[in-house]
Structure formats: structure tokens, C-alpha cells
Design a protein around this motif. Structure first.
Motif, PDB file in Angstrom:
ATOM      1  N   ALA A  40       0.840  -1.211   0.000  1.00 25.39           N
ATOM      2  CA  ALA A  40       0.000   0.000   0.000  1.00 25.39           C
ATOM      3  C   ALA A  40       0.865   1.247   0.000  1.00 25.39           C
ATOM      4  O   ALA A  40       1.781   1.381   0.807  1.00 25.39           O
ATOM      5  CB  ALA A  40      -0.915  -0.008   1.215  1.00 25.39           C
ATOM      6  N   SER A  41       0.565   2.163  -0.896  1.00 27.60           N
ATOM      7  CA  SER A  41       1.326   3.413  -0.959  1.00 27.60           C
ATOM      8  C   SER A  41       0.500   4.630  -0.583  1.00 27.60           C
ATOM      9  O   SER A  41       1.049   5.668  -0.228  1.00 27.60           O
ATOM     10  CB  SER A  41       1.907   3.609  -2.363  1.00 27.60           C
ATOM     11  OG  SER A  41       0.868   3.667  -3.329  1.00 27.60           O
ATOM     12  N   THR A  42      -0.839   4.512  -0.637  1.00 30.23           N
ATOM     13  CA  THR A  42      -1.715   5.634  -0.292  1.00 30.23           C
ATOM     14  C   THR A  42      -2.819   5.139   0.624  1.00 30.23           C
ATOM     15  O   THR A  42      -3.591   4.252   0.255  1.00 30.23           O
ATOM     16  CB  THR A  42      -2.341   6.259  -1.552  1.00 30.23           C
ATOM     17  OG1 THR A  42      -1.312   6.622  -2.463  1.00 30.23           O
ATOM     18  CG2 THR A  42      -3.148   7.503  -1.188  1.00 30.23           C
ATOM     19  N   ILE A  43      -2.884   5.718   1.833  1.00 26.46           N
ATOM     20  CA  ILE A  43      -3.872   5.311   2.834  1.00 26.46           C
ATOM     21  C   ILE A  43      -4.729   6.515   3.204  1.00 26.46           C
ATOM     22  O   ILE A  43      -4.202   7.581   3.534  1.00 26.46           O
ATOM     23  CB  ILE A  43      -3.183   4.766   4.096  1.00 26.46           C
ATOM     24  CG1 ILE A  43      -2.324   3.546   3.751  1.00 26.46           C
ATOM     25  CG2 ILE A  43      -4.212   4.411   5.175  1.00 26.46           C
ATOM     26  CD1 ILE A  43      -1.440   3.083   4.892  1.00 26.46           C
ATOM     27  N   LEU A  44      -6.033   6.342   3.146  1.00 26.70           N
ATOM     28  CA  LEU A  44      -6.969   7.390   3.550  1.00 26.70           C
ATOM     29  C   LEU A  44      -7.631   6.976   4.854  1.00 26.70           C
ATOM     30  O   LEU A  44      -8.230   5.896   4.947  1.00 26.70           O
ATOM     31  CB  LEU A  44      -8.033   7.602   2.471  1.00 26.70           C
ATOM     32  CG  LEU A  44      -9.162   8.582   2.821  1.00 26.70           C
ATOM     33  CD1 LEU A  44      -8.626   9.991   3.023  1.00 26.70           C
ATOM     34  CD2 LEU A  44     -10.243   8.565   1.737  1.00 26.70           C
ATOM     35  N   VAL A  45      -7.525   7.838   5.870  1.00 28.86           N
ATOM     36  CA  VAL A  45      -8.162   7.603   7.160  1.00 28.86           C
ATOM     37  C   VAL A  45      -9.369   8.538   7.251  1.00 28.86           C
ATOM     38  O   VAL A  45      -9.213   9.748   7.413  1.00 28.86           O
ATOM     39  CB  VAL A  45      -7.190   7.862   8.331  1.00 28.86           C
ATOM     40  CG1 VAL A  45      -7.858   7.529   9.667  1.00 28.86           C
ATOM     41  CG2 VAL A  45      -5.910   7.052   8.156  1.00 28.86           C
ATOM     42  N   VAL A  46     -10.561   7.975   7.114  1.00 27.96           N
ATOM     43  CA  VAL A  46     -11.794   8.770   7.133  1.00 27.96           C
ATOM     44  C   VAL A  46     -12.314   8.807   8.566  1.00 27.96           C
ATOM     45  O   VAL A  46     -12.450   7.775   9.214  1.00 27.96           O
ATOM     46  CB  VAL A  46     -12.851   8.160   6.200  1.00 27.96           C
ATOM     47  CG1 VAL A  46     -14.132   8.999   6.232  1.00 27.96           C
ATOM     48  CG2 VAL A  46     -12.316   8.045   4.774  1.00 27.96           C
ATOM     49  N   GLY A  47     -12.604  10.009   9.057  1.00 28.62           N
ATOM     50  CA  GLY A  47     -13.005  10.141  10.451  1.00 28.62           C
ATOM     51  C   GLY A  47     -11.806   9.907  11.351  1.00 28.62           C
ATOM     52  O   GLY A  47     -11.863   9.139  12.315  1.00 28.62           O
ATOM     53  N   ALA A  48     -10.718  10.582  11.039  1.00 24.41           N
ATOM     54  CA  ALA A  48      -9.450  10.353  11.742  1.00 24.41           C
ATOM     55  C   ALA A  48      -9.502  10.756  13.204  1.00 24.41           C
ATOM     56  O   ALA A  48      -8.681  10.296  14.005  1.00 24.41           O
ATOM     57  CB  ALA A  48      -8.327  11.122  11.043  1.00 24.41           C
ATOM     58  N   GLY A  49     -10.446  11.615  13.575  1.00 21.63           N
ATOM     59  CA  GLY A  49     -10.569  12.022  14.970  1.00 21.63           C
ATOM     60  C   GLY A  49      -9.292  12.645  15.492  1.00 21.63           C
ATOM     61  O   GLY A  49      -8.665  13.475  14.835  1.00 21.63           O
ATOM     62  N   THR A  50      -8.875  12.219  16.668  1.00 18.35           N
ATOM     63  CA  THR A  50      -7.673  12.776  17.290  1.00 18.35           C
ATOM     64  C   THR A  50      -6.398  12.083  16.812  1.00 18.35           C
ATOM     65  O   THR A  50      -5.326  12.317  17.357  1.00 18.35           O
ATOM     66  CB  THR A  50      -7.759  12.668  18.825  1.00 18.35           C
ATOM     67  OG1 THR A  50      -7.885  11.284  19.185  1.00 18.35           O
ATOM     68  CG2 THR A  50      -8.939  13.454  19.367  1.00 18.35           C
ATOM     69  N   GLY A  51      -6.539  11.208  15.816  1.00 18.17           N
ATOM     70  CA  GLY A  51      -5.355  10.606  15.209  1.00 18.17           C
ATOM     71  C   GLY A  51      -4.844   9.353  15.880  1.00 18.17           C
ATOM     72  O   GLY A  51      -3.670   9.004  15.714  1.00 18.17           O
ATOM     73  N   LEU A  52      -5.695   8.627  16.597  1.00 19.63           N
ATOM     74  CA  LEU A  52      -5.236   7.424  17.291  1.00 19.63           C
ATOM     75  C   LEU A  52      -4.660   6.381  16.334  1.00 19.63           C
ATOM     76  O   LEU A  52      -3.766   5.612  16.714  1.00 19.63           O
ATOM     77  CB  LEU A  52      -6.385   6.814  18.093  1.00 19.63           C
ATOM     78  CG  LEU A  52      -6.867   7.636  19.292  1.00 19.63           C
ATOM     79  CD1 LEU A  52      -8.118   7.002  19.905  1.00 19.63           C
ATOM     80  CD2 LEU A  52      -5.778   7.761  20.346  1.00 19.63           C
ATOM     81  N   ASP A  53      -5.145   6.352  15.096  1.00 21.26           N
ATOM     82  CA  ASP A  53      -4.635   5.386  14.122  1.00 21.26           C
ATOM     83  C   ASP A  53      -3.285   5.786  13.533  1.00 21.26           C
ATOM     84  O   ASP A  53      -2.514   4.922  13.095  1.00 21.26           O
ATOM     85  CB  ASP A  53      -5.614   5.232  12.951  1.00 21.26           C
ATOM     86  CG  ASP A  53      -6.942   4.643  13.368  1.00 21.26           C
ATOM     87  OD1 ASP A  53      -6.943   3.742  14.233  1.00 21.26           O
ATOM     88  OD2 ASP A  53      -7.980   5.076  12.840  1.00 21.26           O
ATOM     89  N   LEU A  54      -3.003   7.057  13.503  1.00 20.13           N
ATOM     90  CA  LEU A  54      -1.898   7.551  12.680  1.00 20.13           C
ATOM     91  C   LEU A  54      -0.524   7.012  13.060  1.00 20.13           C
ATOM     92  O   LEU A  54       0.255   6.641  12.174  1.00 20.13           O
ATOM     93  CB  LEU A  54      -1.900   9.085  12.676  1.00 20.13           C
ATOM     94  CG  LEU A  54      -3.212   9.731  12.163  1.00 20.13           C
ATOM     95  CD1 LEU A  54      -3.083  11.239  12.130  1.00 20.13           C
ATOM     96  CD2 LEU A  54      -3.586   9.190  10.786  1.00 20.13           C
ATOM     97  N   PRO A  55      -0.168   6.921  14.341  1.00 21.20           N
ATOM     98  CA  PRO A  55       1.167   6.386  14.663  1.00 21.20           C
ATOM     99  C   PRO A  55       1.334   4.919  14.294  1.00 21.20           C
ATOM    100  O   PRO A  55       2.473   4.428  14.238  1.00 21.20           O
ATOM    101  CB  PRO A  55       1.262   6.575  16.187  1.00 21.20           C
ATOM    102  CG  PRO A  55       0.229   7.586  16.531  1.00 21.20           C
ATOM    103  CD  PRO A  55      -0.873   7.378  15.543  1.00 21.20           C
ATOM    104  N   LEU A  56       0.235   4.213  14.041  1.00 21.47           N
ATOM    105  CA  LEU A  56       0.285   2.789  13.739  1.00 21.47           C
ATOM    106  C   LEU A  56       0.417   2.508  12.249  1.00 21.47           C
ATOM    107  O   LEU A  56       0.697   1.374  11.856  1.00 21.47           O
ATOM    108  CB  LEU A  56      -0.981   2.104  14.265  1.00 21.47           C
ATOM    109  CG  LEU A  56      -1.312   2.300  15.747  1.00 21.47           C
ATOM    110  CD1 LEU A  56      -2.659   1.666  16.077  1.00 21.47           C
ATOM    111  CD2 LEU A  56      -0.216   1.709  16.623  1.00 21.47           C
ATOM    112  N   ARG A  77      -2.823  16.261  14.447  1.00 19.47           N
ATOM    113  CA  ARG A  77      -1.574  16.770  13.866  1.00 19.47           C
ATOM    114  C   ARG A  77      -0.368  16.475  14.751  1.00 19.47           C
ATOM    115  O   ARG A  77       0.740  16.266  14.259  1.00 19.47           O
ATOM    116  CB  ARG A  77      -1.674  18.278  13.645  1.00 19.47           C
ATOM    117  CG  ARG A  77      -2.521  18.673  12.463  1.00 19.47           C
ATOM    118  CD  ARG A  77      -2.620  20.189  12.356  1.00 19.47           C
ATOM    119  NE  ARG A  77      -3.362  20.590  11.189  1.00 19.47           N
ATOM    120  CZ  ARG A  77      -2.841  20.760   9.978  1.00 19.47           C
ATOM    121  NH1 ARG A  77      -1.555  20.550   9.788  1.00 19.47           N
ATOM    122  NH2 ARG A  77      -3.593  21.134   8.969  1.00 19.47           N
ATOM    123  N   ALA A  78      -0.580  16.460  16.044  1.00 21.28           N
ATOM    124  CA  ALA A  78       0.525  16.218  16.967  1.00 21.28           C
ATOM    125  C   ALA A  78       0.963  14.755  16.964  1.00 21.28           C
ATOM    126  O   ALA A  78       2.034  14.428  17.479  1.00 21.28           O
ATOM    127  CB  ALA A  78       0.112  16.621  18.388  1.00 21.28           C
TER     128      ALA A  78
END
Length: 199
Positions: A40-56, A77-78
Motif C-alpha cells: 500500500a502506498s496511499t492510505i486514507l483515514v476517514v473520520g481520523a478524529g484525534t489521530g489514534l490510528d496515525l502512529p500505527l 496533527r501532533a
């Protein structure tokens, strides 16, 4: 609930959102994200909220995090550097069709006013052969769940639904094949779903 009301509700919830969901959602989130294909080269996180998924998320992929609430996104963003952040509507994604390898829908379908439109948009932006990963609370077809159904009108006023049947949504999308359906939390009320879009 209108989209404007939903946005205000999640602006309000932003400071305590992590406290409310991280306990039951941490494991299922990580398990879903572990299923992201290595290609996977492009990932879309819909309803990202406070970003709990992002570091993973896999660091080699380009990630786009989208949410209706700017208060949520400002916290997200943080948690991630290098991701693109968009304040936008899950029911009208400002993303080109067939442009994402993976779309993540974590705790969003039971929140948006029209889950069928959000799922349709997720499918639209997913490329053929792409992966759709969902974690949310759903009833199963024919499941009585009287308490959850009785709670639905009340829970809708606090920006979530308790009576959503995923199979009803999926029936409108023959291009999406369900590959995995795993009970995830709260006695199986929450489920982890992996779908693939037809090539």
C-alpha cells in the motif's frame, strides 16, 4: 443529527475523546492496521478524529487524515508528521476516484448521518483491488438486540448510532467483497471487517 450539529458535538468531545475510546479500541485498531498490505502506498483515514490510528500506519505509505471536526484534527496533527490533513465530510470526500490503496473507517459509519453515503464514498475512492478496513459497532441481520434498538433514538442525539446493520449497507455494493469479519469488542457488538474492491 445534522452535519453542523455533528461537527459541534465532536468539537466538544475532542478534549476527552481519547479517554472515552482508547481503552476498548486500541487493540482492534492495531489489529486492523496490521492487515494493511505491505504494498500500500496511499492510505486514507476517514473520520481520523484525534489521530489514534496515525502512529500505527506503515511509515512508507502516504497517509491522508480526514475529519469533519477541526478540533479533532488539531489534536491529530501532533500524532503524525508527514500526513496530509483535511477538514472534510465523509459523505462527500474531496478525493479522486480510485486513488487510494487502503481506506480506513474506524468508528465513523455509526456516527455519520448517512452511513450508506459514507460507505459509497469510501468505495469510490478505493482503487480496484484495494482494501477497506472497518472497525465499528453493528447489529447482525435479524439480531433482536432490543436494548440497542431502544437506545438508538437517544444515542443519535449524542452523535452515534446503536442500530446500524452493516450487511444492509454492504448489500448495495457488489463491488466490495467481505474477506474477514471478526468480533472485536463489547461482546462482539463491535466488529473488525476487511473488504476488497473488485479488480
Amino acid at each position: 443529527m445534522s452535519k453542523r450539529s455533528l461537527q459541534r458535538a465532536y468539537d466538544f468531545w475532542a478534549p476527552i475523546y481519547d479517554w472515552a475510546v482508547i481503552g476498548f479500541s486500541r487493540g482492534p485498531r492495531a489489529a486492523n492496521i496490521a492487515e494493511i498490505p505491505s504494498t500500500a502506498s496511499t492510505i486514507l483515514v476517514v473520520g481520523a478524529g484525534t489521530g489514534l490510528d496515525l502512529p500505527l500506519l506503515p511509515p512508507q505509505a502516504f497517509s491522508v487524515a480526514l475529519d469533519l471536526s477541526w478540533a479533532m484534527l488539531s489534536r491529530a496533527r501532533a500524532r503524525a508528521k508527514g500526513a496530509q490533513f483535511l477538514q472534510a465530510d465523509a459523505e462527500a470526500l474531496p478525493i479522486a476516484s480510485a486513488s487510494c490503496d487502503v481506506v480506513l473507517l474506524h468508528l465513523i459509519l455509526a456516527v455519520v448521518p448517512h452511513a450508506e453515503e459514507a460507505l459509497a464514498e469510501a468505495s469510490r475512492v478505493l482503487r480496484p483491488g484495494g482494501t477497506l478496513l472497518i472497525f465499528d459497532k453493528f447489529l447482525r441481520p435479524g439480531q433482536r438486540a432490543l436494548l440497542r434498538r431502544l437506545l438508538a433514538p437517544l444515542s443519535g442525539t449524542i452523535a452515534t448510532r446503536t442500530d446500524l446493520v452493516f450487511e444492509t449497507l454492504l448489500a448495495r455494493h457488489p463491488e466490495l467483497a467481505l474477506e474477514s469479519d471478526v468480533p472485536a469488542a463489547v461482546g462482539g457488538w463491535f466488529r473488525r471487517l476487511r473488504l476488497r474492491k473488485a479488480a
